[in-house]
Scaffold this motif. Structure first.
Motif, PDB file in Angstrom:
ATOM      1  N   ASP A 162      21.269 -15.484  67.679  1.00 12.26           N
ATOM      2  CA  ASP A 162      22.331 -15.913  66.789  1.00 12.26           C
ATOM      3  C   ASP A 162      22.282 -17.420  66.534  1.00 12.26           C
ATOM      4  N   ARG A 163      22.347 -18.201  67.614  1.00 15.08           N
ATOM      5  CA  ARG A 163      22.393 -19.655  67.438  1.00 15.08           C
ATOM      6  C   ARG A 163      21.042 -20.203  66.980  1.00 15.08           C
ATOM      7  N   GLU A 164      19.979 -19.708  67.572  1.00 19.65           N
ATOM      8  CA  GLU A 164      18.635 -20.133  67.195  1.00 19.65           C
ATOM      9  C   GLU A 164      17.847 -18.893  66.789  1.00 19.65           C
ATOM     10  N   PRO A 165      17.987 -18.448  65.545  1.00 12.45           N
ATOM     11  CA  PRO A 165      17.308 -17.209  65.122  1.00 12.45           C
ATOM     12  C   PRO A 165      15.792 -17.361  65.165  1.00 12.45           C
ATOM     13  N   ASP A 166      15.168 -16.381  65.779  1.00 13.28           N
ATOM     14  CA  ASP A 166      13.714 -16.376  65.935  1.00 13.28           C
ATOM     15  C   ASP A 166      13.135 -15.250  65.081  1.00 13.28           C
ATOM     16  N   PRO A 167      12.267 -15.552  64.104  1.00 10.52           N
ATOM     17  CA  PRO A 167      11.690 -14.484  63.259  1.00 10.52           C
ATOM     18  C   PRO A 167      10.844 -13.523  64.075  1.00 10.52           C
ATOM     19  N   GLN A 168      10.877 -12.252  63.666  1.00 10.42           N
ATOM     20  CA  GLN A 168      10.104 -11.197  64.292  1.00 10.42           C
ATOM     21  C   GLN A 168       9.065 -10.664  63.305  1.00 10.42           C
ATOM     22  N   PRO A 169       7.916 -10.206  63.803  1.00 12.84           N
ATOM     23  CA  PRO A 169       6.868  -9.725  62.880  1.00 12.84           C
ATOM     24  C   PRO A 169       7.310  -8.487  62.114  1.00 12.84           C
ATOM     25  N   CYS A 170       6.926  -8.429  60.872  1.00 14.47           N
ATOM     26  CA  CYS A 170       7.260  -7.313  59.989  1.00 14.47           C
ATOM     27  C   CYS A 170       6.112  -6.299  60.049  1.00 14.47           C
ATOM     28  N   PHE A 171       6.188  -5.381  61.016  1.00 13.89           N
ATOM     29  CA  PHE A 171       5.076  -4.460  61.250  1.00 13.89           C
ATOM     30  C   PHE A 171       4.985  -3.351  60.206  1.00 13.89           C
ATOM     31  N   ARG A 172       5.987  -3.199  59.356  1.00 13.08           N
ATOM     32  CA  ARG A 172       5.895  -2.165  58.326  1.00 13.08           C
ATOM     33  C   ARG A 172       4.832  -2.497  57.286  1.00 13.08           C
ATOM     34  N   MET A 173       4.473  -3.771  57.177  1.00 17.68           N
ATOM     35  CA  MET A 173       3.434  -4.191  56.236  1.00 17.68           C
ATOM     36  C   MET A 173       2.107  -4.446  56.950  1.00 17.68           C
ATOM     37  N   PHE A 174       1.902  -3.834  58.115  1.00 20.28           N
ATOM     38  CA  PHE A 174       0.713  -4.123  58.918  1.00 20.28           C
ATOM     39  C   PHE A 174      -0.562  -3.678  58.211  1.00 20.28           C
ATOM     40  N   HIS A 175      -0.532  -2.517  57.544  1.00 22.12           N
ATOM     41  CA  HIS A 175      -1.735  -1.967  56.922  1.00 22.12           C
ATOM     42  C   HIS A 175      -1.918  -2.442  55.482  1.00 22.12           C
ATOM     43  N   ALA A 176      -1.043  -3.286  54.976  1.00 22.67           N
ATOM     44  CA  ALA A 176      -1.179  -3.803  53.614  1.00 22.67           C
ATOM     45  C   ALA A 176      -2.013  -5.074  53.621  1.00 22.67           C
ATOM     46  N   THR A 177      -2.596  -5.383  52.489  1.00 20.79           N
ATOM     47  CA  THR A 177      -3.395  -6.603  52.380  1.00 20.79           C
ATOM     48  C   THR A 177      -2.486  -7.827  52.319  1.00 20.79           C
ATOM     49  N   GLN A 178      -3.095  -8.987  52.506  1.00 18.05           N
ATOM     50  CA  GLN A 178      -2.322 -10.220  52.471  1.00 18.05           C
ATOM     51  C   GLN A 178      -1.750 -10.472  51.073  1.00 18.05           C
ATOM     52  N   ALA A 179      -2.522 -10.169  50.042  1.00 18.48           N
ATOM     53  CA  ALA A 179      -2.038 -10.375  48.674  1.00 18.48           C
ATOM     54  C   ALA A 179      -0.855  -9.463  48.367  1.00 18.48           C
ATOM     55  N   HIS A 180      -0.948  -8.186  48.772  1.00 15.21           N
ATOM     56  CA  HIS A 180       0.141  -7.247  48.511  1.00 15.21           C
ATOM     57  C   HIS A 180       1.388  -7.626  49.312  1.00 15.21           C
ATOM     58  N   THR A 181       1.217  -8.021  50.552  1.00  9.95           N
ATOM     59  CA  THR A 181       2.361  -8.390  51.386  1.00  9.95           C
ATOM     60  C   THR A 181       3.067  -9.614  50.823  1.00  9.95           C
ATOM     61  N   ASN A 182       2.305 -10.621  50.426  1.00  6.43           N
ATOM     62  CA  ASN A 182       2.924 -11.827  49.869  1.00  6.43           C
ATOM     63  C   ASN A 182       3.652 -11.531  48.559  1.00  6.43           C
ATOM     64  N   SER A 183       3.060 -10.680  47.724  1.00  4.08           N
ATOM     65  CA  SER A 183       3.722 -10.355  46.455  1.00  4.08           C
ATOM     66  C   SER A 183       5.022  -9.588  46.696  1.00  4.08           C
ATOM     67  N   GLN A 184       5.039  -8.685  47.685  1.00  4.19           N
ATOM     68  CA  GLN A 184       6.267  -7.957  48.004  1.00  4.19           C
ATOM     69  C   GLN A 184       7.361  -8.904  48.485  1.00  4.19           C
ATOM     70  N   MET A 185       7.008  -9.837  49.338  1.00  5.04           N
ATOM     71  CA  MET A 185       8.010 -10.759  49.856  1.00  5.04           C
ATOM     72  C   MET A 185       8.454 -11.771  48.797  1.00  5.04           C
ATOM     73  N   ASN A 186       7.587 -12.096  47.865  1.00  8.40           N
ATOM     74  CA  ASN A 186       8.003 -12.977  46.773  1.00  8.40           C
ATOM     75  C   ASN A 186       9.043 -12.296  45.889  1.00  8.40           C
ATOM     76  N   LYS A 187       8.859 -11.018  45.652  1.00 10.15           N
ATOM     77  CA  LYS A 187       9.863 -10.280  44.879  1.00 10.15           C
ATOM     78  C   LYS A 187      11.197 -10.250  45.620  1.00 10.15           C
ATOM     79  N   LEU A 188      11.148 -10.087  46.936  1.00  9.92           N
ATOM     80  CA  LEU A 188      12.379 -10.103  47.720  1.00  9.92           C
ATOM     81  C   LEU A 188      13.056 -11.468  47.638  1.00  9.92           C
ATOM     82  N   LEU A 189      12.281 -12.545  47.740  1.00 10.56           N
ATOM     83  CA  LEU A 189      12.868 -13.887  47.687  1.00 10.56           C
ATOM     84  C   LEU A 189      13.445 -14.188  46.300  1.00 10.56           C
ATOM     85  N   MET A 190      12.768 -13.762  45.259  1.00 12.17           N
ATOM     86  CA  MET A 190      13.301 -13.987  43.918  1.00 12.17           C
ATOM     87  C   MET A 190      14.595 -13.206  43.702  1.00 12.17           C
ATOM     88  N   THR A 191      14.666 -12.001  44.253  1.00 11.50           N
ATOM     89  CA  THR A 191      15.898 -11.223  44.138  1.00 11.50           C
ATOM     90  C   THR A 191      17.018 -11.857  44.943  1.00 11.50           C
TER      91      THR A 191
END
Length: 746
Positions: free
Chosen positions: A518-547
């Protein structure tokens, strides 16, 4: 299974007899109708002259073709219903709005059934089906379903009598051929609603939505077209600055388990069509097949066995939502979590929920008028109730003397509402007591003081995941209108601030397993995108950030919150890439892939060809870096003020169209043009055409040259024509431009 020829013929002819929206006046001595079996017998000579509600369509037409009933555009039919509903409920009349038009004749229009089928088809398959691509067998099934609804033979949830097959289950077996075991499983196993139920729900939504959208309160902002959470937040920012005390309430129990008698009672106040009301009553009262307690454990065991297998989607099944969209849905505010789903109403449930809560909106409108006590010395409201504050900066409210205007405002989003009170806390307590009594008597919902807390603006009011708070502004310098002298007196005022809740954002990320702590939030790995490529993972997260950046568009701390979301997602992906490519730490990932993770992690110095060459040849995908890694890259908050009397775009277009088609408006415009001494383009063109015709009559033709001049015109007529054409004694025959042009042409 296609319907029999005789049944199809009788149903087609019966629908043709009542396919018109308007009713013909009854005969003075009505005779009993002939039997359906002989209903097609008609005079062939009168077939070509039969009207729209006749038995036949014309000579040579196929009586078994349902496409012959598709005469009008269904969009134009629904548009006419929208226009008539908004015209009847147009403001400005002291009398109550007239009753809505009869909806029962619209049930016989096959065009509307086709439109409802197209909408249900798009929801079922994820693709749009043009009207020309609908097969004739489907039109015949739609006709059979229409007749079943008109004859009150249709039942919601009926799986044994499929009038219309689902497009994804075209090869489903006939229930009449199933064994007892399969038939019992079909009736007791929970599953999606039959496709024909969704078509009927879409049709009812097409008919009821325009009727109620014209009558709903402008203070409700959920389950309505054009009234999004952003519109609610902008409305609060514009006019809620003066309020000190706030009451938050929740009427979600009404959306979870409605009372059918309450829903039907609220419906018949505006809709008097028995067929429509009976359809909705049957949808509410028909029991829904639910799973038994022991079935959940068995399904979990089966899912556990098949978890490791790769799921292959059947042909025609729409793809599930992408990962970024599922993640964003996890950020839904508390007010938007409750989606009404009442029995077999389906897509009609949100509209019926607003119909029930519309009575609460009207009750609050009466309380707003009751508690309004204006003060002449206050800038917020005068005797006429018109706000006199700064229109360019409506969030700023200057303080005035001890006598302030007392007023109440109200807004509702779904089952959650917010009441603002300007005045003493005692006024808020009185409203809360009356509110508890009203909900108990009308909705049978037990509310108490704990469920309706009275909060002060200084503590911060949470609504739609945004915090409403007040800031005191001290402008030190003010200038007079003339002379430019500085007044040393301080002008003190309050400013309403709408900020995004960072605590709520952290809570949602923790629920989605993106971080811990809570006070010092620590990011955790997103294992649901483990089998996706780096380009696909980044594009998915960019869409999330834009939304996310669009969701916090009107928050004062938009830069801070969006940059925090980018930090959490970037840290989660860095840990994911460290585990995937065995780089051990986030620091090593940032060193190779840079701060925004735009460089490929697989690229090493000894490899040949390099990543740039592969990218140039199109053999690999380009890796887009994460957005908003720095606060300066986040867009600024949108402080555009909401206009006074705001309406959604479609309502503004409707009201403008109604105003332009009003004969009184046209007459006012014409009188204004006459007073100004102007002329409309239409009148100018008509004058030119009329003068051209009159001049053409007076011109000598070749036949007249042989026979002499034109006879029959006396001197008085010639003088009158010369005056009208502008011919004087000092002008020649070619004084008028149109006359000269015609003379040259001749």
């Amino acid at each position: 299974m296609p319907p029999p020829r005789r049944a199809l013929l009788s149903s087609l002819l019966r629908l043709r007899a009542c396919s018109s929206v308007g009713y013909h006046p009854p005969r003075p001595q009505p005779q009993p109708p002939p039997s359906r079996r002989h209903q097609f017998v008609a005079d062939p000579n009168a077939a070509a002259t039969t009207g729209r509600s006749g038995l036949s369509l014309g000579v040579g037409s196929n009586p078994l073709d349902p496409a012959q009933l598709l005469r009008d555009d269904p969009v134009s039919i629904t548009a006419s219903l929208w226009v008539s509903s908004f015209r009847a409920a147009a403001p400005g009349d002291a009398a109550p709005p007239p009753p809505p038009p009869s909806l029962a004749p619209f049930l016989t229009r096959l065009e509307l059934w086709v439109l409802a089928y197209q909408k249900a088809y798009a929801d079922e398959t994820g693709s749009y089906l043009p009207r020309s691509s609908i097969p004739a067998s489907t039109l015949a099934s739609l006709l059979t379903l229409c007749n079943a609804v008109i004859d009150a033979r249709f039942r919601f949830g009926n799986r044994l009598t499929p009038y219309l097959q689902s497009p994804r289950a075209a090869a489903s077996p006939d229930p009449a051929t199933l064994s007892k075991r399969k038939l019992r499983a079909l009736l007791t196993t929970p599953g999606p609603a039959p496709f024909q139920d969704r078509v009927v729900q879409e049709l009812l939504l097409l008919l009821l939505e325009p009727v109620y959208e014209a009558r709903f309160s402008p203070k409700s902002f959920a389950f309505r077209p054009g009234r999004s959470p952003h519109a609610a937040l902008r409305s609060i920012r514009r006019s809620w600055a003066p309020y000190l005390w706030y009451i938050r309430g929740d009427l979600s129990p009404l959306l979870d388990s409605p009372d059918p008698a309450l829903v039907v009672g609220a419906l018949i106040r505006d809709v008097r069509d028995k067929k429509v009301v009976d359809l909705i009553r049957s949808a509410l009262l028909t029991p829904v097949v639910t799973a038994r307690p022991g079935d959940d454990d068995a399904s979990k065991k089966k899912k556990k066995r098949k978890y490791q297998k790769k799921k292959v989607l059947p042909e025609g099944e729409p793809k599930p939502d992408p990962y970024w969209l599922q993640t964003f849905f996890g950020f839904a505010p508390e007010e938007a979590l409750t989606q009404p789903d009442w029995g077999h109403c389906g897509v009609l449930s949100p509209l019926l929920a607003n119909v029930c809560l519309d009575e609460f909106d009207k009750w609050m409108d009466e309380k707003i008028k009751e508690f309004y006590k204006p003060s002449k010395s206050d800038v917020v409201g005068g005797e006429d109730g018109i706000e006199q504050g700064n229109t360019s900066w409506p969030e700023f409210v200057p303080t005035s003397g001890p006598d302030k205007t007392r007023k109440v405002d109200y807004i509702r989003f779904g089952g959650h509402f917010l009441i603002g009170v300007r005045g003493p806390r005692a006024d808020a307590a009185v409203i809360r007591k009356q509110l508890i009594d009203f909900c108990d008597q009308r909705f049978r919902i037990k509310l108490d003081n704990e469920s309706l807390p009275i909060e002060h603006i200084t503590k911060g009011i949470m609504f739609l995941d945004h915090v409403l708070c007040r800031r005191v502004v001290y402008p030190t310098l003010r200038y007079t209108a003339t002379g430019g002298k500085i007044i040393s007196e301080k002008g003190v005022g309050t400013l309403l601030s709408v900020t995004a809740s960072l605590k709520q954002c952290i809570r949602q990320f923790r629920k989605l397993e993106f971080l811990k702590g809570d006070r010092e939030p620590d990011p955790q790995p997103c294992f649901r995108m483990f089998h996706a490529t780096q380009a696909h993972t980044n594009s998915q997260m960019n869409k999330l950030l834009m939304t996310m950046a669009e969701w916090y568009r009107y928050a004062d701390n938009r830069k801070k919150v969006v940059n925090f979301c980018s930090y959490i997602i970037r840290g989660s992906l860095a840990k994911l890439y460290a585990a995937k490519y065995k780089l051990r730490s986030r620091a090593k990932v940032y060193k190779i892939a840079s701060r925004n993770l735009s460089r490929p992690l697989k690229d090493k110095k000894g490899q040949s060809p390099e990543y740039t060459n592969l990218l140039r040849m199109g053999l690999v995908d380009s890796v887009d870096g994460l957005q908003y890694t720095r606060m300066s890259m986040v867009p600024d908050p949108d402080y555009t003020p909401l206009p006074s009397g705001w309406r959604p775009d479609h309502e503004k277009f409707l009201m403008e169209y109604i105003k332009l088609t009003d004969p009184q408006t046209v007459e006012e415009q014409r009188s204004c043009i006459r007073e100004e001494g102007l002329i409309t383009p239409q009148d100018q063109i008509s004058m030119l055409v009329w003068s051209y015709k009159k001049n053409a009559v007076l011109l000598p033709s070749k036949e007249c040259d042989d026979q002499g001049s034109i006879e029959g015109h006396d001197s008085d007529t010639d003088e009158l024509n010369n005056k009208e054409l502008g011919h004087g004694d000092h002008q020649g025959d070619h004084g008028h431009p149109v006359f000269s042009q015609h003379a040259e042409m001749s």
